[in-house]
Design an enzyme around this catalytic site. Structure first.
Site, short mmCIF file in Angstrom:
data_model
loop_
_atom_site.label_atom_id
_atom_site.label_comp_id
_atom_site.label_asym_id
_atom_site.label_seq_id
_atom_site.Cartn_x
_atom_site.Cartn_y
_atom_site.Cartn_z
N GLU A 104 -3.87 -69.44 62.28
CA GLU A 104 -4.33 -68.50 61.16
C GLU A 104 -4.08 -67.05 61.76
OE1 GLU A 104 -7.73 -68.49 58.67
OE2 GLU A 104 -7.60 -70.89 58.85
N GLU A 144 -12.63 -73.73 61.82
CA GLU A 144 -13.66 -72.67 61.93
C GLU A 144 -14.96 -73.20 62.04
OE1 GLU A 144 -12.15 -69.45 59.27
OE2 GLU A 144 -10.64 -68.92 60.89
C1 LIG Z 1 -22.97 -65.33 63.58
C2 LIG Z 1 -21.97 -64.20 63.70
O1 LIG Z 1 -20.94 -64.69 62.44
C3 LIG Z 1 -20.04 -63.40 62.04
C4 LIG Z 1 -18.59 -63.92 61.84
O2 LIG Z 1 -18.42 -63.63 60.52
C5 LIG Z 1 -17.16 -63.98 60.01
C6 LIG Z 1 -16.72 -63.60 58.78
C7 LIG Z 1 -15.29 -64.21 58.55
C8 LIG Z 1 -14.64 -64.89 59.28
C9 LIG Z 1 -13.52 -65.32 58.63
C10 LIG Z 1 -12.96 -65.38 57.60
N1 LIG Z 1 -11.47 -65.90 57.87
C11 LIG Z 1 -10.37 -66.19 56.80
C12 LIG Z 1 -10.54 -67.45 56.38
N2 LIG Z 1 -10.17 -68.25 57.59
C13 LIG Z 1 -10.08 -69.74 56.99
C14 LIG Z 1 -9.20 -69.44 55.59
O3 LIG Z 1 -9.87 -70.39 54.78
C15 LIG Z 1 -9.29 -67.91 55.50
O4 LIG Z 1 -9.83 -67.83 54.08
N3 LIG Z 1 -11.37 -66.09 58.91
N4 LIG Z 1 -12.39 -65.79 59.61
C16 LIG Z 1 -15.00 -65.20 60.35
C17 LIG Z 1 -16.25 -64.78 61.12
#
Ligand SMILES: CCOCCOc1ccc(-c2cn(C[C@@H]3NC[C@@H](O)[C@H]3O)nn2)cc1
Length: 447
Positions: A353, A166
């Protein structure tokens, strides 16, 4: 009850990450990571939680592998803690750290479970952060040394590899929103780091090919869906920006060899420019074997001037939400699959995921998490619809095997198929664990 059938060859599994489950942060030579620093900084993580103990998987990995074996999975995705291997990020190697992952991997293989190894799941060694972290291009060189060591150690045992988990979160949540480690709030820094993470990814894939490492290597990409509130151009463009920051910004350079022009212009308008040097895009543009799809939620959205980074607002209609306030939008996953196929062709898609945060009540030794089961039914239906439509989906990993440290949310947000009592470390299979076990065994589910 309708039956949803899955193809026989579909891989099934679960996922975790080092800092979220291992604990033992000062044991056997492990060095500090930026998440040790961040989680111990007052106010950064809910309830002052940190990963010092987490699920104690460093000591309980055999028990966790047994849970995987009983579940019937054929793939388990985990990440390697860089600072267990190189406590200072580079220089002296820590044999005890290497040995831990040999033990975990050997235990998985003994049980007939394929390891999927993520090289970087956000836990940058603090010593490298002290030298500028991902903003410093020299950190990419340190990552390549670390990747080379891991490839040498586990080549032949590991067949599925992911470079950086990510990168949207690792670049923007961490350096623009500031809600993840190291917690900066600087758009130019976030854009620089997104480019350096892509360079690290590309050079690692090149190394993987040059070393003739066995197996397949891919990404682990944030994905989401935004359905435009109307067909007005401003609404459609706003949704394209949100999807584009998650997907195009990171996958276009890898698969197409160029950044999405509309996003480059958007960031320029916001005062941030890419630090591209001669040869960078060629280094990033390396063929990958699969796209790792991480999907949780989506929404209906529309243009709103000066709303956040992308001038977009979600329309909070009465979608059901998970306990972490993410709308449940399984059709979004179906749309993401088609978006990826249309944009990038027939590269295999591997869901690395997908899962739900629920209010899990332990009562008389049982967790009746019907809400999580419903989330999985909805999203696995999207997987089946996409496969039936001809999309090349090769695997599905539930996030997560265990309740664990959910970053800035701490331990209060449970995603596991297995409930963890964080006082006793007891693992308790939830109803969703038994449901998922049946789906894996049968290759179909009732809805
Ligand atoms: C600039 C704009 O930005 C806004 C994006 O805001 C988010 C917030 C949260 C996530 C988010 C959190 N998770 C869960 C985790 N994935 C890996 C694993 O460690 C889990 O704990 N997946 N995606 C994505 C995007």
């Amino acid at each position: 009850m309708p039956i949803i059938q899955f193809p026989k060859g579909l891989k099934w599994g679960t996922a975790t990450a080092a800092y979220q489950v291992e604990g033992a942060v000062s044991e056997d030579g492990r060095g500090l990571s930026i998440w040790d620093t961040f989680s111990h900084t007052p106010g950064k993580v809910k309830n002052g939680d940190n990963g010092d103990i987490a699920c104690d998987s460093y000591h309980r990995y055999a028990e966790d592998v047994d849970l995987l074996h009983q579940l019937g999975v054929n793939v388990y995705r985990f990440s390697v803690s860089w600072s267990r291997i190189y406590p200072n990020g580079k220089g002296e190697l820590n044999p005890k750290g290497v040995n831990y992952y040999h033990n975990l991997i050997d235990k998985l293989l003994e049980k007939g479970i394929e390891p999927m190894l993520t090289l970087y799941h956000w836990d940058l060694p603090q010593a490298l952060q002290d030298d500028g972290g991902w903003a410093n291009r020299e950190t990419i060189d340190a990552f390549i040394l670390y990747a080379k060591t891991v490839f040498n150690e586990f080549n032949g045992k590991v067949k599925y590899w992911q470079t950086i988990n990510e990168p949207l979160c690792a670049a923007f949540l961490s350096n623009y929103q500031g809600v993840h480690a190291p917690g900066f709030q600087d758009l130019q820094l976030a854009v620089d780091i997104s480019h350096h993470l892509l360079l690290a990814h590309g050079r690692t894939v090149r190394l993987f090919r040059d070393m003739r490492v066995e197996g397949e290597i891919g990404t682990a990409t944030n994905t989401t869906w935004r359905e435009p509130f109307s067909i007005k151009a401003e609404d459609m463009e706003a949704c394209k920006r949100e999807i584009g920051l998650n997907i195009d910004w990171f996958l276009d350079p890898i698969i197409k060899g160029e950044y999405p022009g509309y996003m480059v212009e958007w960031f320029k308008k916001k005062g941030a420019e890419l630090p591209i040097k001669e040869g960078d895009l060629e280094a990033i543009h390396q063929p990958i074997d699969f796209i790792g799809v991480n999907y949780y939620s989506g929404n209906i959205a529309r243009y709103k001037k000066d709303a956040g980074l992308l001038d977009i607002e979600n329309i909070e209609i009465d979608y059901d939400k998970t306990y972490i306030e993410w709308p449940i939008y399984a059709d979004g996953l179906y749309k993401v699959f088609h978006y990826l196929a249309e944009r990038y062709g027939d590269i295999p898609l591997f869901v690395t995921e997908n899962g739900a945060c629920c209010i899990d009540q332990l009562s008389e030794g049982r967790v009746n998490d019907q809400d999580r089961i419903k989330y999985y039914q909805q999203h696995l239906t999207a997987v089946s619809r996409a496969i039936e439509s001809g999309i090349n989906i090769t695997g599905y990993l539930a996030w997560s095997l265990l309740d664990n440290f959910e970053w800035a949310e701490g331990y209060g947000k449970r995603f596991g198929l297995v409930y963890v009592d964080f006082h006793t470390m007891e693992r308790i299979k939830k109803d969703s664990y038994y449901w998922y076990k049946k789906v894996i065994a049968n290759g179909w589910m009732e809805i």
